[in-house]
Design a protein around this motif. Sequence first.
Motif, short mmCIF file in Angstrom:
data_model
loop_
_atom_site.label_atom_id
_atom_site.label_comp_id
_atom_site.label_asym_id
_atom_site.label_seq_id
_atom_site.Cartn_x
_atom_site.Cartn_y
_atom_site.Cartn_z
N HIS A 117 0.82 -1.10 -0.06
CA HIS A 117 -0.18 0.07 0.07
C HIS A 117 1.00 1.30 -0.25
CE1 HIS A 117 -3.53 -2.71 0.96
NE2 HIS A 117 -2.65 -3.21 1.92
N CYS A 118 0.81 1.78 -1.10
CA CYS A 118 1.70 3.25 -1.21
C CYS A 118 0.88 4.27 -0.20
CB CYS A 118 1.67 3.65 -2.79
SG CYS A 118 2.46 2.60 -3.71
N VAL A 119 1.95 5.08 0.26
CA VAL A 119 1.29 6.43 0.90
C VAL A 119 0.36 7.39 0.24
CG1 VAL A 119 2.10 8.40 2.08
CG2 VAL A 119 3.35 6.55 2.45
N PRO A 120 -0.77 7.38 0.56
CA PRO A 120 -1.97 8.10 -0.11
C PRO A 120 -1.25 9.42 -0.76
CG PRO A 120 -2.87 7.04 1.56
CD PRO A 120 -1.45 6.92 2.04
N GLY A 121 -1.57 9.61 -1.93
CA GLY A 121 -1.16 10.92 -2.61
C GLY A 121 0.44 11.10 -2.98
N SER A 122 1.20 10.14 -2.61
CA SER A 122 2.69 10.12 -2.82
C SER A 122 2.96 10.10 -4.30
CB SER A 122 3.21 8.96 -2.08
OG SER A 122 3.20 7.76 -2.64
N TRP A 123 4.10 10.51 -4.59
CA TRP A 123 4.52 10.56 -5.78
C TRP A 123 4.72 9.02 -6.49
CZ3 TRP A 123 9.25 7.94 -7.38
CH2 TRP A 123 10.08 7.71 -6.20
N LEU A 124 4.97 7.91 -5.49
CA LEU A 124 5.11 6.78 -5.78
C LEU A 124 3.66 6.31 -6.40
CD1 LEU A 124 7.10 4.24 -6.18
CD2 LEU A 124 6.49 3.36 -4.09
N ALA A 125 2.84 6.37 -5.46
CA ALA A 125 1.48 5.91 -5.84
C ALA A 125 1.16 6.70 -7.48
CB ALA A 125 0.59 6.49 -5.09
N GLU A 126 1.36 8.02 -7.46
CA GLU A 126 1.29 8.55 -9.01
C GLU A 126 1.95 7.82 -9.95
OE1 GLU A 126 1.33 13.04 -10.87
OE2 GLU A 126 1.84 12.68 -9.01
N ILE A 148 13.47 -3.27 7.41
CA ILE A 148 13.74 -2.09 8.21
C ILE A 148 12.85 -2.18 9.55
CG2 ILE A 148 13.41 0.46 8.25
CD1 ILE A 148 13.93 0.58 5.26
N ARG A 149 13.97 -1.90 10.32
CA ARG A 149 13.30 -1.82 11.79
C ARG A 149 13.16 -0.36 12.15
NH1 ARG A 149 16.73 -3.14 17.42
NH2 ARG A 149 15.00 -2.81 18.78
N THR A 150 14.29 0.49 12.15
CA THR A 150 14.21 2.04 12.44
C THR A 150 14.78 2.81 11.29
OG1 THR A 150 14.55 1.71 14.65
CG2 THR A 150 14.97 3.80 14.15
N LEU A 151 13.82 3.71 10.88
CA LEU A 151 14.20 4.49 9.52
C LEU A 151 15.37 5.45 10.05
CD1 LEU A 151 10.87 5.59 8.44
CD2 LEU A 151 12.38 4.14 7.27
N GLY A 152 16.13 5.61 8.96
CA GLY A 152 17.42 6.46 9.06
C GLY A 152 17.09 7.87 8.95
N ARG A 153 18.20 8.89 9.29
CA ARG A 153 17.82 10.23 9.18
C ARG A 153 17.50 10.78 7.85
NH1 ARG A 153 22.63 9.25 11.44
NH2 ARG A 153 23.64 9.61 9.68
N GLY A 154 16.34 11.39 7.83
CA GLY A 154 15.79 11.92 6.36
C GLY A 154 15.22 11.01 5.38
N VAL A 155 15.05 9.74 6.21
CA VAL A 155 14.58 8.58 5.39
C VAL A 155 12.97 8.55 5.60
CG1 VAL A 155 14.24 6.07 4.85
CG2 VAL A 155 16.51 7.04 5.25
N ALA A 156 12.12 8.42 4.68
CA ALA A 156 10.71 8.39 4.85
C ALA A 156 10.03 7.24 4.23
CB ALA A 156 9.77 9.72 4.47
N PRO A 157 8.98 6.68 4.62
CA PRO A 157 8.36 5.50 3.95
C PRO A 157 7.46 5.79 2.90
CG PRO A 157 7.08 5.65 6.01
CD PRO A 157 8.26 6.90 6.11
N LEU A 158 7.26 5.07 1.89
CA LEU A 158 6.43 5.22 0.61
C LEU A 158 5.49 4.03 0.35
CD1 LEU A 158 9.00 6.49 -2.01
CD2 LEU A 158 7.00 7.84 -1.24
#
Length: 261
Positions: free
Chosen positions: A170-179, A196-206
């Motif tokens: 499931h892509c993050v709604p409205g994300s560029w990946l979904a588009e 992935i357990r803990t996201l790194g600095r500046g890393v966001a889920p898509l």
Amino acid sequence: MSNNKIANSSTSARKPVVLMSMGAQERKGHAYQVMTHKYIMPLVEIAGCIPLLTPTCCGSDDIEQYLDMVDGVYLTGAGSNIDPSLYGQDNLTPEKPQDRDRDLFDLPLIHAALRRGLPLFAICRGMQELNVALGGDIHQKLYSVPGCNDHRENPEDPVAVQYAASHAIHCVPGSWLAELLGEEEIAVNSLHGQGIRTLGRGVAPLAHAPDGVIEAIHLPEQAQFTLGVQWHPEWQAASNPQSVAIFQAFGQACRQFSAQR
């Protein structure tokens, strides 16, 4: 029109060059540096790029010179796991192969590529490397985490069954990946014991799997194309519209970088 013709028709006279770091493999007592065919072909045929296969066994001193030659970085999957000491954990899977030479090449490579604004695309192990390079960590045994499904393939199955669609993401709604993919939910394959357990600095889920496992990431604060995916879009990519869209987007980002040189 074939994907190869599609890629070639959209390229300039100079195709972008993309660094692909190779991995270690032992064969009959000899050490090899390898790259799997299935990762190379969609980069050439769909993204319209030229691969620069880079050995990781010679250390990281020449990373900047390698990057002088390329317009993007493509980190692939592999049969090895990242050394857990690099993200502050003891090794819980000593039976699994590691490739410390690749770890010690790819982690500084990621930082150098990001500094230069190079497009970066990472698959499976590559996505985990991207997260670890930025200070994140990994579930070494994702299948033993309460609430998580077993995302591993059955090694007894034929390869075509191992790489068949296994679950939805499931892509993050409205994300560029979904588009880019044309929809917020798609079916993907699943061949990983770690995640992935803990996201790194500046890393966001898509994107996420139904059990909450992170399936795609990016670096939204970085201006360049960045994408890491946990599944394997390279498998029979030409017959999968979402895989085609991903590789074409990466190829276009590399062409744009090349044109700005």
